[in-house]
Design an enzyme around this catalytic site. Structure first.
Site, short mmCIF file in Angstrom:
data_model
loop_
_atom_site.label_atom_id
_atom_site.label_comp_id
_atom_site.label_asym_id
_atom_site.label_seq_id
_atom_site.Cartn_x
_atom_site.Cartn_y
_atom_site.Cartn_z
N LEU A 31 -60.33 -7.26 24.21
CA LEU A 31 -59.27 -7.60 23.97
C LEU A 31 -59.31 -7.26 22.30
CD1 LEU A 31 -56.63 -7.90 26.04
CD2 LEU A 31 -58.27 -5.59 26.33
N GLY A 32 -59.97 -8.33 21.90
CA GLY A 32 -59.09 -8.49 19.77
C GLY A 32 -59.33 -9.56 19.48
N GLU A 33 -58.89 -10.21 19.00
CA GLU A 33 -59.28 -11.42 17.65
C GLU A 33 -57.98 -11.66 16.95
OE1 GLU A 33 -62.49 -13.07 15.32
OE2 GLU A 33 -63.99 -11.61 16.50
N GLY A 34 -57.30 -12.80 17.01
CA GLY A 34 -55.66 -13.37 17.48
C GLY A 34 -56.43 -14.49 15.50
N PHE A 36 -56.08 -16.73 15.24
CA PHE A 36 -56.12 -18.06 16.28
C PHE A 36 -57.36 -18.68 17.15
CE2 PHE A 36 -53.49 -15.74 18.62
CZ PHE A 36 -54.11 -15.96 19.85
N GLY A 37 -57.40 -17.16 17.57
CA GLY A 37 -59.09 -17.36 18.74
C GLY A 37 -59.09 -15.74 18.90
N VAL A 39 -58.88 -13.38 22.27
CA VAL A 39 -57.98 -12.21 23.89
C VAL A 39 -58.29 -11.49 24.62
CG1 VAL A 39 -55.50 -11.34 24.12
CG2 VAL A 39 -55.91 -12.53 21.83
N LYS A 59 -55.12 -16.12 26.72
CA LYS A 59 -55.08 -16.45 24.57
C LYS A 59 -56.50 -17.66 25.01
CE LYS A 59 -51.27 -13.82 22.52
NZ LYS A 59 -50.87 -14.19 21.25
N ASP A 166 -42.34 -11.34 11.69
CA ASP A 166 -43.98 -9.96 11.51
C ASP A 166 -43.76 -8.95 12.90
OD1 ASP A 166 -46.60 -8.67 10.48
OD2 ASP A 166 -47.52 -10.17 11.63
N ARG A 170 -47.87 -3.10 15.41
CA ARG A 170 -49.06 -3.08 15.62
C ARG A 170 -48.15 -4.31 16.39
NH1 ARG A 170 -48.24 -4.89 10.07
NH2 ARG A 170 -47.73 -6.18 9.58
N ASN A 171 -47.59 -5.00 16.41
CA ASN A 171 -47.02 -6.32 17.10
C ASN A 171 -46.28 -5.72 18.44
OD1 ASN A 171 -48.98 -7.84 15.53
ND2 ASN A 171 -47.25 -8.66 14.12
N ASP A 184 -46.95 -11.60 20.34
CA ASP A 184 -46.47 -12.53 18.89
C ASP A 184 -45.43 -13.33 17.93
OD1 ASP A 184 -49.73 -12.76 19.02
OD2 ASP A 184 -49.50 -11.05 17.54
O1 ACK Z 1 -53.34 -4.61 18.79
P1 ACK Z 1 -54.89 -5.08 19.81
O2 ACK Z 1 -55.15 -3.78 20.00
O3 ACK Z 1 -53.55 -5.24 20.69
O4 ACK Z 1 -55.40 -6.16 19.20
C1 ACK Z 1 -54.69 -7.26 19.61
C2 ACK Z 1 -55.17 -8.25 19.90
O5 ACK Z 1 -55.39 -8.45 21.57
C3 ACK Z 1 -55.72 -9.54 19.14
O6 ACK Z 1 -54.25 -10.14 19.44
C4 ACK Z 1 -54.57 -7.44 21.97
N1 ACK Z 1 -54.13 -7.80 22.71
C5 ACK Z 1 -52.87 -9.46 22.24
N2 ACK Z 1 -52.16 -9.65 23.43
C6 ACK Z 1 -52.47 -8.59 24.65
C7 ACK Z 1 -51.57 -8.43 26.16
N3 ACK Z 1 -50.98 -9.45 26.43
N4 ACK Z 1 -52.36 -7.23 26.69
C8 ACK Z 1 -52.95 -6.94 26.20
N5 ACK Z 1 -53.18 -6.37 24.33
C9 ACK Z 1 -53.31 -7.56 24.19
C10 ACK Z 1 -54.40 -6.73 20.49
#
Ligand code: ACK
Length: 305
Positions: A31-34, A36-37, A39, A59, A166, A170-171, A184
């Protein structure tokens, strides 16, 4: 030895209340990169209080993670356990801590982050010119509902003594049935190391969400989250716009100090713009609380029914 933090070199404590059997989770796409690592989306079977099969977000650390990153992910998980459940936050489901890499399993939000969600729903030029908003496009009432839900989630986090630091579109993740979910909130943020000039992946500067006292004195409180909520309101009413367009960071300090604030977005009702301006009051004690905000948006929703 160092290169294996993500694997099983570390024996982690097992919390029976939250432990999930690894066999119940199948890792799917990223789904993405946070910070720390990674997702990943996962398919889960047989989780308690969940449909028999469902999507989850997992995560985990990257292969080259450091000991600090492991500590941060564990601390985020612990914070989520302490904060407890609320409809308008991304809830912890559980974790796989034994016999393999650490998986922190949280609710999956199928509609992604709110900024992207809003941008994808900008009316097309065609619709714009014809002034015909399709059934799929969003109304002012939807925006007020989003604001209400986010204020309610922030009010809850406040009761749990959690300062987000934050808060931004986006969060916010958009869940099933378009439920707004704050993400987050459990991150261990090292405010001292905050990189004011580092851009987000989409090129925006997180400092543009910072309250004046956070910017100048690094004071972060629930009331500085309220300032960020005002910027988030502005993001909603511009369908994912970028705050202070064209203004560089070094100008922002002086502009804010001199009392400059963003203008009312087009099509934004003036009572909502007044709320934004109050969130951006230089004096943090003059700003509404999240309880005040939740109530204001709730009564707006009632009057729009
Ligand atoms: O903003 P995004 O597209 O949505 O990219 C970030 C990425 O992973 C790193 O945080 C996505 N993501 C994080 N947590 C979730 C979640 N619970 N459900 C769907 N997408 C998530 C987030």
């Amino acid at each position: 030895i160092d290169s294996n933090i993500a694997e099983e070199l570390y024996e982690l404590p097992c919390d029976e209340e939250w432990e999930i059997n690894r066999a119940q989770i199948t890792i799917r796409e990223q789904l993405g990169e946070g910070a720390f690592g990674l997702v990943m989306r996962g398919d889960a079977v047989g989780l308690t209080d969940m449909p028999s099969t469902c999507s989850v977000a997992v995560k985990m650390l990257k292969a080259d993670a450091t000991e600090n990153e492991l500590a941060d992910l564990l601390s985020e998980m612990d914070t989520m356990k302490e904060i407890g459940r609320h409809k308008n936050i991304i809830n912890l489901i559980g974790a796989c801590t034994q016999h393999g890499p650490l998986f922190v399993v949280v609710e999956f939000a199928p509609h992604g982050n709110l900024r992207q969600f809003l941008r994808e729903r900008r009316p097309s030029e065609y619709q714009y010119n014809r002034l015909s908003y399709s059934a799929a496009s969003l109304t002012i009432r939807d925006f007020v509902s989003f604001a209400f839900q986010i204020a309610r989630g922030m009010e809850y986090l406040g009761t749990r003594k959690c300062v987000h630091r934050d808060l931004a579109a986006r969060n916010i993740l958009v869940g099933e049935d378009f439920v707004m979910k704050i993400a987050d909130f459990g991150l261990a943020r090292n405010v001292r190391d905050l990189e004011y000039y580092r851009k987000t992946t989409d090129g925006r500067l997180p400092i543009k969400w910072l309250a004046i006292e956070a910017l100048f004195d690094r004071v972060y409180t629930t009331q500085s989250d309220v300032w960020a909520f005002g910027i988030l309101l502005w993001e909603i009413f511009t369908l994912g716009g970028s705050p202070y367009p064209g203004i560089p960071v070094e100008k922002l300090f002086d502009l804010l100090k001199s009392g400059y604030r963003m203008q009312k977005p087009q099509n934004c009702p003036s009572d909502i713009y007044d709320i934004m301006l109050n969130c951006w009051d230089e004096n943090s004690t003059n700003r509404a609380s999240f309880t005040d905000l939740r109530k204001q948006f709730d009564s707006m929703l009632s009057s729009m029914a």
